[in-house]
Write an enzyme that holds these catalytic residues in place. Structure first.
Site, PDB file in Angstrom:
ATOM      1  N   CYS A   1       5.447 -32.303  23.039  1.00 59.34           N
ATOM      2  CA  CYS A   1       4.679 -33.268  23.808  1.00 59.34           C
ATOM      3  C   CYS A   1       3.234 -33.280  23.328  1.00 59.34           C
ATOM      4  CB  CYS A   1       4.724 -32.911  25.294  1.00 59.34           C
ATOM      5  SG  CYS A   1       6.397 -32.743  25.950  1.00 59.34           S
TER       6      CYS A   1
ATOM      7  N   ILE B   1      14.162 -34.347   0.721  1.00 61.82           N
ATOM      8  CA  ILE B   1      13.306 -35.261  -0.037  1.00 61.82           C
ATOM      9  C   ILE B   1      13.406 -34.899  -1.515  1.00 61.82           C
ATOM     10  CG2 ILE B   1      10.914 -35.858  -0.565  1.00 61.82           C
ATOM     11  CD1 ILE B   1      11.944 -37.289   1.872  1.00 61.82           C
TER      12      ILE B   1
END
Length: 634
Positions: A2, A290
Site C-alpha cells: 500500500c 526479461i
C-alpha cells in the site's frame, strides 16, 4: 502492499487541511488502486491507499482499536502475523479482522514501542495513540519498504511512502542538498537517511521514530545486521540448513489471497526462489523473465531451463534501447535522482508480471549475503596486501604508481591497475569506496560546476562508507564489506529500484532472502563458505545442487544489467546529444561542455563513459520534473 501519508501538528491542535491530505494521498494512488481511507482529528491527518493482498473484505485502513484510541496506516506484509495473533489472543487481546494490520495494533497495546521487535516482515507504518498523544513510525529491518518525512517551517510533521506525496504541498521546501548530489554521482543513488532535498529524510532501515506534542522527535535503531553465534561449521550441514531455512522463508512469504508469481532472470538467486516456490505450489506457478537482444546480457536460455525443469509457465519480454517511453518515466517513478540503469528492465519486468499476478517473489539479497559480487574478492585481496605493507609505505609506493600508471577506463578491470594502485594506497574504507563508486573523485571534480563544489564544503561521499565501517560488528574485511552493502547499496539501490518499479505497476514484490533471521544466520558463516577459489556463493550453490541444473549454478555471473555502452553509441547517445543541445537545468550543477566531451568520446569509442552519462541523464530528468523555476542550493 500500500501507500501511506500523513500530517501531524507537533506543537498544537491545528485543523488538518483535508484537501491537501487528499492531494498527498492521490500522488501515491498507484501504490494502492483498490481503495483509499482517511482519518482526521485536531492536529492529525492519516491517509492510506490500499493494494488488497490479505483479508480482502475487512482489511480497510486506517484501522482502529475500540473507541478509536489507536489508529494505524500500514504499508507492507507481516509474515509472522498468524503466530503473533495466536500469542496475543492467549494474552486476552481481541481481534475483529483476519488482517495482519490489526496484529500491529494489538502488538502496540501489548508491547508499546517494543512491538517492532516482535514483527517480522516488510513494512512501513504510522501509528497514532491518542491517549499518549504519540505518533509512532517504523520501517522494516532491511529497508524493503520506504518512508519519507520532514518537519515543515510551521513545526508540523509530514510523512509518506514516496517523496512525490510530500512535494505536492505548497509549503514543502524544494532546496537541493549538495551532499545528496555528491552521493548520487558517486554511488548512483542518494544514501539513507539523506534525500535529494535538504530537511527531508528517509526513515532508516530497522529504525523507529516517536513524536509527542511539545517534545523533540526520538529516533532509535531497533535492529542492526549482525551475526548469530551458533552457526554450524561443517559445509554439508551448512548447505542442508541453508536449503531448509530458505525454503521456510519462501513458504512464509507465499501467504496471500491473490495470485503469486516469481521473477526468473536465470541467475542463481531467482532460480533458487523459483525452484522452492514450485515445490510448494503444486497447482502451478507463473514466472516472469526479461531478455535482451544482445547475447552478452541475455539469460533467457538459463531461465527457460529452470522453468522447464519445474513445469513453470514462463512469460518473457525483450527490452530494447528504443523504449524511450520507459526511460522518460523513470524520473517520475523514483522522485529523486536514481542512476541504476537496470531500473528500466525492472520496470518492464514488473509491468509484465502485473498482467498476471498481484504478488511476485524476487531473488534479491543473495549477492550481499553470500559474497556474490566481484568486488568482494577484490576487496579481500586488497586488504591482504594492505596488511603486509605499513600505511606510509603503501601511500608512497602505490600512491606514486597510481599517479603514473595510464588511465585505462576502456580496458577490462585486470588491466586497470591505476585504480587498484590507488585503492591499495588508501585506507580500508577509501579502498572499498573506490570499489563500489560509479565515478572517481577526479571525474566528479571535473564534472561538477564551481558553485556545487563550493556548496559541498569539503563533504565527500566516501564519508558514508567510513562511518558504516566504523560501526560494523565484524573484523573480517569481506563481512565488513557485506555489512556496508546491507546499510547502503541494498536499501539505497536494490530495494528502492524494486519497490518503485513494482508499485508504479501496483505489484507487490517480496524478498525471501531478506528474512531477518536468515540474514543474521548467513552473516555468521565463515568467509570460506561464501568465497572459495575467488568465487562467491560457494555454500549457496552447494545447497542448491539438488534443485537446479549445473549449468545454471556454475556459469559466469552476468547480473541483471543493460548494455548501456552500446546503447549510448546508438539510440541513447543520439537522444542524449539532442537533450544537451536543447538546454537543461544542469548548468548550475554540472560543467556541460565537459559532459558533452564525455558523450563525444564515448560515441567515438575512445572510452566507456556510459554509466556517467546515464547518471547525468537521470539527474537532468529529475531537475526537469521537480525543480521550478530554478533549483536552490543550500
Amino acid at each position: 502492499m500500500c501507500g501511506i501519508s500523513g500530517w501531524f501538528d507537533m506543537v498544537g491542535l491545528l485543523q488538518p487541511d483535508r484537501l491537501l491530505s487528499k492531494a498527498m494521498n492521490d500522488a501515491i494512488a498507484h501504490r494502492g488502486p483498490d481503495g483509499e481511507g482517511f482519518h482526521f482529528e485536531p492536529g492529525l491527518a492519516l491517509g492510506h491507499r490500499r493494494l488488497a493482498i490479505i483479508d480482502l473484505s475487512t482489511g480497510e485502513q486506517p484501522m482502529f482499536t475500540e473507541g478509536s484510541r489507536i489508529a494505524i496506516v500500514f504499508n507492507g506484509e507481516i509474515f509472522n502475523y498468524r503466530q503473533l495473533r495466536r500469542q496475543l489472543e492467549r494474552q486476552g487481546h481481541p481481534f475483529r479482522t483476519n488482517s495482519d494490520t490489526e496484529v500491529i495494533l494489538r502488538a502496540w497495546v501489548a508491547w508499546g514501542h517494543d512491538c517492532v521487535d516482535h514483527i517480522e516482515g516488510q513494512f512501513a507504518f504510522a501509528l497514532w495513540d491518542r491517549s499518549e498523544q504519540t505518533l509512532f513510525l517504523a520501517r522494516d529491518r532491511l529497508g524493503e519498504k520506504p518512508l519519507y518525512y520532514a518537519v515543515l517551517p510551521d513545526k508540523t510533521f509530514v510523512f509518506a511512502s514516496e517523496l512525490k506525496a510530500l512535494t505536492v504541498r505548497p509549503d514543502f521546501p524544494r532546496r537541493i542538498d549538495p551532499r545528496a548530489v555528491e552521493d548520487f554521482f558517486a554511488y548512483g543513488y542518494v544514501t539513507d537517511p539523506r534525500t535529494i532535498y535538504a530537511g527531508v529524510k528517509k526513515l532508516g532501515a530497522g529504525c523507529a521514530l516517536s513524536l509527542q506534542r511539545g517534545q523533540e522527535p526520538k529516533l532509535r535503531t531497533y535492529w542492526q545486521p549482525k551475526p548469530i553465534s551458533d552457526a554450524p561449521c561443517d559445509a554439508a550441514t551448512v548447505a542442508e540448513e541453508l536449503r531448509a531455512r530458505l525454503a521456510a522463508s519462501v513458504n512464509a512469504q507465499l501467504v496471500a489471497d491473490v495470485p503469486v508469481g516469481t521473477f526468473l532472470s536465470g541467475g542463481v538467486d531467482s532460480s533458487a526462489i523459483t525452484a522452492l516456490m514450485a515445490k510448494s505450489l503444486p497447482q502451478g506457478l507463473s514466472a516472469f523473465t526479461i531478455g535482451f537482444k544482445e547475447a552478452a546480457f541475455d539469460e533467457r536460455s538459463h531461465a527457460e531451463a529452470v522453468a522447464s525443469r519445474y513445469g513453470v509457465t514462463q512469460h518473457v519480454e525483450v527490452v530494447s534501447p528504443d523504449d524511450m517511453e520507459t526511460v522518460a518515466r523513470l524520473p517520475g517513478i523514483y522522485d529523486e535522482p536514481f542512476g541504476d540503469s537496470s531500473a528500466m528492465p525492472t520496470y518492464r519486468l514488473c509491468k509484465l508480471a502485473r498482467r498476471h499476478v498481484t504478488v511476485a517473489l524476487s531473488g534479491d539479497g543473495g549477492d550481499e549475503l553470500f559474497a556474490g559480487y566481484r568486488r568482494y574478492p577484490f576487496h579481500a585481496r586488497e586488504e591482504a596486501l594492505r596488511g603486509v605493507f605499513p600505511g606510509l609505505m603503501r601511500r608512497l609506493v602505490f600512491g606514486t604508481l597510481g599517479e603514473v600508471y595510464p588511465q585505462l577506463d576502456w580496458a577490462p578491470r585486470m588491466f586497470r591497475a591505476r585504480q587498484t594502485f590507488r585503492e591499495l594506497a588508501a585506507t580500508t574504507a577509501e579502498g572499498y569506496f573506490h570499489n563500489v563508486s560509479v565515478t572517481s573523485d577526479e571525474l566528479r571534480s571535473a564534472l561538477f560546476a564551481p558553485e556545487l563544489k563550493r556548496a559541498l564544503k569539503g563533504y565527500r561521499a566516501a564519508d558514508v562508507i567510513a562511518q558504516h565501517m566504523k560501526n560494523a560488528p565484524f573484523d573480517d574485511p569481506v563481512a565488513m564489506a557485506q555489512y556496508v552493502d546491507l546499510k547502503t547499496w541494498l536499501p539505497g539501490d536494490i530495494l528502492t529500484k524494486v519497490d518503485r518499479a513494482s508499485m508504479a505497476n501496483s505489484l507487490e514484490v517480496r524478498v525471501p532472502m531478506l528474512d531477518a533471521s536468515f540474514v543474521e544466520w548467513a552473516l555468521s558463516l565463515p568467509r570460506d563458505f561464501k568465497l572459495r577459489g575467488g568465487e562467491g556463493k560457494f555454500v549457496l550453490k552447494r545447497a542448491l545442487e539438488p534443485l537446479l541444473p549445473h549449468k545454471v549454478l556454475y556459469r559466469p555471473k552476468q547480473g541483471f544489467s543493460v548494455p548501456l555502452a552500446r546503447w549510448f553509441r546508438g539510440e541513447f547517445g543520439e537522444a542524449f546529444s539532442l537533450r544537451l543541445k536543447r538546454g537543461t537545468a544542469l548548468d548550475e550543477f554540472l560543467d556541460l561542455p565537459f559532459a558533452a566531451r564525455m558523450l563525444d568520446a564515448h560515441r567515438k569509442g575512445w572510452s566507456d563513459n556510459s554509466r556517467t552519462l546515464w547518471l547525468i541523464w537521470m539527474f537532468d530528468g529529475f531537475l526537469q520534473r521537480h525543480l521550478t523555476p530554478t533549483p536552490e542550493l543550500v
